[in-house]
Design an enzyme around this catalytic site. Sequence first.
Site, PDB file in Angstrom:
ATOM      1  N   HIS A  18     -29.031  27.214  18.258  1.00  0.00           N
ATOM      2  CA  HIS A  18     -29.491  28.325  19.091  1.00  0.00           C
ATOM      3  C   HIS A  18     -28.298  29.101  19.633  1.00  0.00           C
ATOM      4  O   HIS A  18     -27.145  28.771  19.335  1.00  0.00           O
ATOM      5  CB  HIS A  18     -30.462  27.842  20.175  1.00  0.00           C
ATOM      6  CG  HIS A  18     -29.892  26.906  21.204  1.00  0.00           C
ATOM      7  ND1 HIS A  18     -28.897  27.271  22.082  1.00  0.00           N
ATOM      8  CD2 HIS A  18     -30.185  25.621  21.494  1.00  0.00           C
ATOM      9  CE1 HIS A  18     -28.615  26.254  22.880  1.00  0.00           C
ATOM     10  NE2 HIS A  18     -29.372  25.232  22.527  1.00  0.00           N
ATOM     11  N   LYS A 298     -33.335  23.976  23.484  1.00  0.00           N
ATOM     12  CA  LYS A 298     -34.588  23.869  22.751  1.00  0.00           C
ATOM     13  C   LYS A 298     -35.567  22.993  23.513  1.00  0.00           C
ATOM     14  O   LYS A 298     -36.758  23.271  23.551  1.00  0.00           O
ATOM     15  CB  LYS A 298     -34.329  23.290  21.367  1.00  0.00           C
ATOM     16  CG  LYS A 298     -35.434  23.647  20.404  1.00  0.00           C
ATOM     17  CD  LYS A 298     -35.332  22.832  19.127  1.00  0.00           C
ATOM     18  CE  LYS A 298     -36.687  22.419  18.648  1.00  0.00           C
ATOM     19  NZ  LYS A 298     -36.649  21.070  18.044  1.00  0.00           N
TER      20      LYS A 298
HETATM   21  N1  MSP Z   1     -22.925  16.387  20.605  1.00  0.00           N
HETATM   22  C1  MSP Z   1     -22.416  16.719  21.884  1.00  0.00           C
HETATM   23  C2  MSP Z   1     -20.988  17.152  21.785  1.00  0.00           C
HETATM   24  C3  MSP Z   1     -20.032  16.168  21.203  1.00  0.00           C
HETATM   25  S1  MSP Z   1     -18.414  16.764  21.086  1.00  0.00           S
HETATM   26  C4  MSP Z   1     -17.453  15.442  20.738  1.00  0.00           C
HETATM   27  C5  MSP Z   1     -23.274  17.838  22.486  1.00  0.00           C
HETATM   28  N2  MSP Z   1     -23.961  18.579  21.635  1.00  0.00           N
HETATM   29  S2  MSP Z   1     -24.965  19.766  22.060  1.00  0.00           S
HETATM   30  O1  MSP Z   1     -25.458  20.262  20.827  1.00  0.00           O
HETATM   31  O2  MSP Z   1     -25.913  19.308  22.995  1.00  0.00           O
HETATM   32  O3  MSP Z   1     -24.185  20.847  22.807  1.00  0.00           O
HETATM   33  C6  MSP Z   1     -22.904  21.215  22.448  1.00  0.00           C
HETATM   34  C7  MSP Z   1     -22.440  22.481  23.088  1.00  0.00           C
HETATM   35  O4  MSP Z   1     -23.325  23.576  22.839  1.00  0.00           O
HETATM   36  C8  MSP Z   1     -22.288  22.520  24.611  1.00  0.00           C
HETATM   37  O5  MSP Z   1     -21.205  21.891  25.135  1.00  0.00           O
HETATM   38  C9  MSP Z   1     -22.063  23.983  24.753  1.00  0.00           C
HETATM   39  O6  MSP Z   1     -20.776  24.241  24.285  1.00  0.00           O
HETATM   40  C10 MSP Z   1     -23.087  24.557  23.789  1.00  0.00           C
HETATM   41  N3  MSP Z   1     -24.319  24.903  24.471  1.00  0.00           N
HETATM   42  C11 MSP Z   1     -25.541  24.326  24.353  1.00  0.00           C
HETATM   43  N4  MSP Z   1     -26.428  24.988  25.146  1.00  0.00           N
HETATM   44  C12 MSP Z   1     -25.789  25.991  25.778  1.00  0.00           C
HETATM   45  C13 MSP Z   1     -26.169  27.024  26.657  1.00  0.00           C
HETATM   46  N5  MSP Z   1     -27.407  27.172  27.088  1.00  0.00           N
HETATM   47  N6  MSP Z   1     -25.217  27.902  27.031  1.00  0.00           N
HETATM   48  C14 MSP Z   1     -23.928  27.826  26.591  1.00  0.00           C
HETATM   49  N7  MSP Z   1     -23.551  26.862  25.774  1.00  0.00           N
HETATM   50  C15 MSP Z   1     -24.433  25.914  25.390  1.00  0.00           C
HETATM   51  O7  MSP Z   1     -23.252  17.992  23.694  1.00  0.00           O
END
Ligand code: MSP
Length: 478
Positions: A18, A298
């Site tokens: 997303h 999501k």
């Molecule tokens: N799998 C772990 C990260 C492991 S790194 C060794 C994780 N994954 S995640 O898919 O949940 O999210 C990763 C990243 O996506 C967040 O840290 C952020 O950088 C980005 N974001 C997810 N949702 C977000 C928002 N709503 N806004 C901005 N960034 C967001 O955490």
Amino acid sequence: MKPFLITTPIYYVNDVPHVGHAYTTIAADTLARFWRARERDVFLLTGTDEHGAKIEEAARKKNSDPKAFVDERAAAFRGAWDRLGIQYDGFIRTTDPKHKAVVQKVLQQLFDKGLIQKGVYDGLYCVACEQYKTPGDLVNGLCPDHKRKPEVMKEETYLFLLSRFQDRLINVITSGELSIEPLERRNEMLGFLTSQKLQDISISRARVKWGVPFPFDPSHTTYVWVDAFFNYLTGIGWEGDPKKLPGQWPADLHLVGKDILRVHATIWPALLTALDIPLPKKIFAHGYFTIAGVKMSKSLGNALDPINLSDEFSNDALRFYLLSEIPFGQDGDVSVEGLKKRYTSDLANGLGNLLSRTEMMIEKFCGGLIPDKVSPHDALLDVDKLIENLQFHEAVKRIWKAVGWANLYIDENKPWALAKAGEQKKINTVLSGVASQVIEIAKKLSPIMPETSQKILARITAEKITRGEPLFPRLRPA
Ligand code: MSP
């Protein structure tokens, strides 16, 4: 010079990509392009985080075999980045057998050093975050990001002796050996580290099957974060020997969202220290995209699809909007409405209009040739420094100051009136100024809006300039 290693988090595949994920990835890609244009060797690493309870559960809900499920989702992430024009150099999946083998090697090394011990973990855990919580983290008893109650975890497990690294962590952050930005976030981390005793953390799961088996006790799998962190090394080809590190290490920049800064500022540097591996140079934590004030995700059902937005507005318009709507580091609301507005005002009416009237006038009044080159407007001088410091929002502001300036300069000097009065010399001066400005704008824009930059440069440096297609076609009314 050592290649510049920039990493994104590896994304959990229980979600589909997303706009929140695209944000970090686009920011990383912008920096990578910036450094590549400066002839630095860059390695941009991204990938997918594919183990753990959350993913196991997501696959079960889909009645899918976990492996088939993660294969499909990992391909979706990769496909999304390809579609959005992200120039990554490595894409690491934690289910890759080579990665798993390294995780096992590392666990064995930590065990042999006495830094992993069997014990009882007793504390709070949020499965949606896959992170440990302290009572102080909760808002009304809930995880503030997922609005759900963390579970109380009390079980026999393997502990990583994180508490032993507390002083070292405080030292490396205070001394700047490990730089954390923005400043408020660094202070937050130091506040956390100095206000309480760090707990040893559970790094194994007897209840989770979908994970890397513990090498010395296969009835446990590895805590997903310990597995995930090592992507930053396996993704550049590390095979597990701390004395043989790939040339890209240490990472110059781990780009993360603020939700995962604490684990990056505690568990990760502690693991590296335990293995005698140098720490990354910098961790930068950006803020959240929110929808009406609520974090986009999501699981909360408010996620925007970056591919849809790119289809409707173009890759560059999406990059432009995400990088400039909110100062990098802060939280802020985004929306399709907001993107439409900025598209029309700044892209179609601002930059697009500037290019088309410049081309039109050079064609009409100067036979399609730029008369002379003059120096660009001051607003652009700081752009490089701003991008280097991840102040994308401010960089875009400066560039659009130059766009505004050029449009105003045309309005005030009215080349069409000069043409009527037969003032060719004056026309030449004005249009030289404008054309030089457009060229400079396009150059500065290149890491942020690469396709647009190329298009503008190709058109404005053509042998004979003619008015082309609109750069940003007007949106059809909804
Ligand atoms: N799998 C772990 C990260 C492991 S790194 C060794 C994780 N994954 S995640 O898919 O949940 O999210 C990763 C990243 O996506 C967040 O840290 C952020 O950088 C980005 N974001 C997810 N949702 C977000 C928002 N709503 N806004 C901005 N960034 C967001 O955490």
